[in-house]
Design an enzyme around this catalytic site. Sequence first.
Site, PDB file in Angstrom:
ATOM      1  N   PRO A  32      12.294 -26.538 -13.657  1.00  6.13           N
ATOM      2  CA  PRO A  32      11.912 -27.424 -14.753  1.00  6.13           C
ATOM      3  C   PRO A  32      11.916 -28.675 -14.298  1.00  6.13           C
ATOM      4  O   PRO A  32      12.757 -29.175 -13.575  1.00  6.13           O
ATOM      5  CB  PRO A  32      13.016 -27.422 -15.782  1.00  6.13           C
ATOM      6  N   MET A  33      10.814 -29.515 -14.352  1.00  2.00           N
ATOM      7  CA  MET A  33      10.771 -30.954 -13.528  1.00  2.00           C
ATOM      8  C   MET A  33       9.950 -31.697 -14.682  1.00  2.00           C
ATOM      9  O   MET A  33       8.693 -31.722 -14.698  1.00  2.00           O
ATOM     10  CB  MET A  33      10.133 -30.796 -12.390  1.00  2.00           C
ATOM     11  N   GLY A  65      11.450 -30.616 -18.843  1.00  2.00           N
ATOM     12  CA  GLY A  65      11.990 -30.765 -20.107  1.00  2.00           C
ATOM     13  C   GLY A  65      11.338 -31.276 -21.257  1.00  2.00           C
ATOM     14  O   GLY A  65      10.537 -32.267 -21.291  1.00  2.00           O
ATOM     15  N   GLN A 107      11.280 -25.668 -21.590  1.00  2.20           N
ATOM     16  CA  GLN A 107      12.898 -26.044 -21.339  1.00  2.20           C
ATOM     17  C   GLN A 107      13.084 -27.166 -22.377  1.00  2.20           C
ATOM     18  O   GLN A 107      12.441 -28.114 -22.627  1.00  2.20           O
ATOM     19  CB  GLN A 107      13.312 -26.802 -20.232  1.00  2.20           C
ATOM     20  N   HIS A 186      18.339 -26.728 -21.990  1.00  2.00           N
ATOM     21  CA  HIS A 186      18.875 -27.706 -21.038  1.00  2.00           C
ATOM     22  C   HIS A 186      20.384 -27.953 -21.254  1.00  2.00           C
ATOM     23  O   HIS A 186      20.555 -28.777 -22.200  1.00  2.00           O
ATOM     24  CB  HIS A 186      17.720 -28.716 -21.040  1.00  2.00           C
ATOM     25  N   ALA A 188      22.379 -28.986 -18.811  1.00  4.65           N
ATOM     26  CA  ALA A 188      22.628 -29.352 -17.447  1.00  4.65           C
ATOM     27  C   ALA A 188      22.512 -30.953 -17.208  1.00  4.65           C
ATOM     28  O   ALA A 188      22.092 -31.734 -18.143  1.00  4.65           O
ATOM     29  CB  ALA A 188      21.911 -28.871 -16.286  1.00  4.65           C
ATOM     30  N   HIS A 189      22.876 -31.565 -16.034  1.00  4.50           N
ATOM     31  CA  HIS A 189      22.557 -32.652 -15.727  1.00  4.50           C
ATOM     32  C   HIS A 189      22.786 -34.052 -16.301  1.00  4.50           C
ATOM     33  O   HIS A 189      22.102 -35.166 -16.440  1.00  4.50           O
ATOM     34  CB  HIS A 189      21.170 -32.663 -15.081  1.00  4.50           C
ATOM     35  N   TYR A 191      22.663 -34.518 -19.802  1.00  3.52           N
ATOM     36  CA  TYR A 191      22.189 -34.828 -21.022  1.00  3.52           C
ATOM     37  C   TYR A 191      22.736 -34.212 -22.156  1.00  3.52           C
ATOM     38  O   TYR A 191      24.196 -33.740 -21.861  1.00  3.52           O
ATOM     39  CB  TYR A 191      20.718 -34.083 -20.937  1.00  3.52           C
ATOM     40  N   ARG A 238      20.499 -23.287 -19.022  1.00  2.00           N
ATOM     41  CA  ARG A 238      20.954 -23.929 -17.779  1.00  2.00           C
ATOM     42  C   ARG A 238      22.071 -24.706 -18.032  1.00  2.00           C
ATOM     43  O   ARG A 238      22.433 -25.560 -18.857  1.00  2.00           O
ATOM     44  CB  ARG A 238      19.707 -24.697 -17.278  1.00  2.00           C
ATOM     45  N   GLY A 343      12.140 -26.919  -6.796  1.00  2.00           N
ATOM     46  CA  GLY A 343      11.906 -28.118  -7.475  1.00  2.00           C
ATOM     47  C   GLY A 343      10.689 -28.914  -6.675  1.00  2.00           C
ATOM     48  O   GLY A 343       9.606 -28.735  -6.636  1.00  2.00           O
TER      49      GLY A 343
HETATM   50  C1  LIG Z   1      11.181 -35.010 -10.201  1.00  2.00           C
HETATM   51  C2  LIG Z   1      12.013 -34.215 -10.976  1.00  2.00           C
HETATM   52  C3  LIG Z   1      12.211 -34.075 -12.331  1.00  2.00           C
HETATM   53  C4  LIG Z   1      13.219 -33.072 -12.760  1.00  2.00           C
HETATM   54  N1  LIG Z   1      13.348 -32.815 -14.074  1.00  2.00           N
HETATM   55  C5  LIG Z   1      14.235 -32.161 -14.590  1.00  2.00           C
HETATM   56  C6  LIG Z   1      14.046 -31.414 -15.953  1.00  2.00           C
HETATM   57  O1  LIG Z   1      13.139 -31.892 -16.743  1.00  2.00           O
HETATM   58  N2  LIG Z   1      14.945 -30.608 -16.238  1.00  2.00           N
HETATM   59  C7  LIG Z   1      15.731 -30.132 -15.502  1.00  2.00           C
HETATM   60  O2  LIG Z   1      16.671 -29.071 -15.771  1.00  2.00           O
HETATM   61  N3  LIG Z   1      15.961 -30.257 -14.073  1.00  2.00           N
HETATM   62  C8  LIG Z   1      14.811 -31.372 -13.742  1.00  2.00           C
HETATM   63  N4  LIG Z   1      15.241 -31.555 -12.341  1.00  2.00           N
HETATM   64  C9  LIG Z   1      15.740 -30.976 -11.385  1.00  2.00           C
HETATM   65  C10 LIG Z   1      15.365 -29.564 -10.702  1.00  2.00           C
HETATM   66  O3  LIG Z   1      15.061 -28.433 -11.986  1.00  2.00           O
HETATM   67  C11 LIG Z   1      15.919 -29.060  -9.711  1.00  2.00           C
HETATM   68  O4  LIG Z   1      16.987 -28.316 -10.121  1.00  2.00           O
HETATM   69  C12 LIG Z   1      16.164 -30.012  -8.436  1.00  2.00           C
HETATM   70  O5  LIG Z   1      14.912 -30.749  -8.230  1.00  2.00           O
HETATM   71  C13 LIG Z   1      16.780 -29.334  -7.266  1.00  2.00           C
HETATM   72  O6  LIG Z   1      15.815 -28.412  -6.732  1.00  2.00           O
HETATM   73  P1  LIG Z   1      15.273 -28.738  -5.407  1.00  2.00           P
HETATM   74  O7  LIG Z   1      16.201 -29.108  -4.381  1.00  2.00           O
HETATM   75  O8  LIG Z   1      14.445 -27.377  -5.126  1.00  2.00           O
HETATM   76  O9  LIG Z   1      14.432 -30.044  -5.622  1.00  2.00           O
HETATM   77  C14 LIG Z   1      14.295 -32.498 -11.946  1.00  2.00           C
HETATM   78  C15 LIG Z   1      14.175 -32.661 -10.633  1.00  2.00           C
HETATM   79  C16 LIG Z   1      13.183 -33.568 -10.048  1.00  2.00           C
HETATM   80  C17 LIG Z   1      12.863 -33.706  -8.769  1.00  2.00           C
END
Ligand SMILES: Cc1cc2nc3c(=O)[nH]c(=O)nc-3n(C[C@H](O)[C@H](O)[C@H](O)COP(=O)(O)O)c2cc1C
Length: 398
Positions: A32-33, A65, A107, A186, A188-189, A191, A238, A343
Amino acid sequence: MADNATTQGSNTLFSPYKMAKFNLSHRVVLAPMTRCRALNWIPQAALAEYYAQRSTPGGFLISEGTLISPTAPGFPHVPGIYSDEQVEAWRNIVDAVHAKGSIIFCQLWHVGRASHPVYQPGGAPPISSTSKPISARWRILLPDGSYGVYPEPRALSTSEIPEIVQHYRQAAINAIRAGFDGIEIHGAHGYLIDQFLKDGINDRTDEYGGSLANRCRFLMQVVQAVVSAIGAERVAVRISPAIDHLDAIDSDPLKLGLAVVERLNNFQKELGRKLTYLHVTQPRYTAYGQTESGRPGSEEEEAHLMQNLRKAYEGTFMCSGGFTRKLGMEAVAEGHADLVSYGRLFISNPDLVLRLKLNAPLTKYNRKTFYTQDPVIGYTDYPFLSKESETKEPRARL
Ligand SMILES: Cc1cc2nc3c(=O)[nH]c(=O)nc-3n(C[C@H](O)[C@H](O)[C@H](O)COP(=O)(O)O)c2cc1C
């Protein structure tokens, strides 16, 4: 060890996998990005092309997201799934993905305190588990492209929480109406859900704070509400217990992760059904990811955390964070993951699955266009392998 891992024999990143009722043809998942290409919280036509470009027959995609309610945003130009207009707009995107043979989950996202009055109805302060703001070490991207300081949030009262749970439930129903095959919660991260899970943020004294059981309560109520609405086989979770993004620090990430896993396992046992998967972000993401200010653990610490969660969770396990081709191949072959989400490499390589399969060169991503609004530049204009380079190697069966 999770049952799926033991029954599937010698697995590779490119071998098929049965994820709940979905027959996946390979294990390379679009993570998800957030890409900020929506308008007025409504997904636009460019998203259909972006997601279709990254679709493969039997592939699995997770949407960016997606806002569950008007209080959910903390980024500009992100899409929601709480209004009929949003549902209609998503339908075109989901149809484009399905036409390419992929499966797509939505997501569900609420940023909690990672917001700003400019994103909130009536300019109100954002909501959270706490009234502590995110520290000045982090900056919020504002609609005009500048960066601001995170404001003081308003801690939700106990009696307000069921309404937020209900927003997740309705968003899940809406996602299914839009044609999505399922949803990922979601958690994680840093939020909203993570703001309840982590003891470095959650300072509540009601039944949503303090003990691990209390800190997991909000997540589990969301899981229950969503599962009761759309069925366990369409619901995934997640988490990122060891990621400190937006000050989401826990004093014992492994214990927290195992506490979530234990509750998900028990929930699944009581229900007699499994969730679609558990998706865990590896701390490596913070070390190499969007910020350099993370708390990078040693390789051994990370492996210990991830493998313990993987062993404990009774179901499909997906990893994310800093995976290269080699690391993804190893994770699946060694049984450390059933699925690997990619990602940043998937941003700049729409045909990532084919490239990984062929071991073809990868295009470098441009971080500057991750969150810009152009519907083409840095979004749908990354190159595919040329026909010539494809035929240098035997055609991959995806
Ligand atoms: C531009 C960007 C936007 C992201 N947005 C989300 C998101 O909306 N939801 C989420 O759970 N993770 C988000 N992530 C995290 C990614 O899902 C992923 O776990 C992270 O980029 C690590 O993987 P990678 O090393 O393959 O990039 C985002 C990452 C990037 C780079």
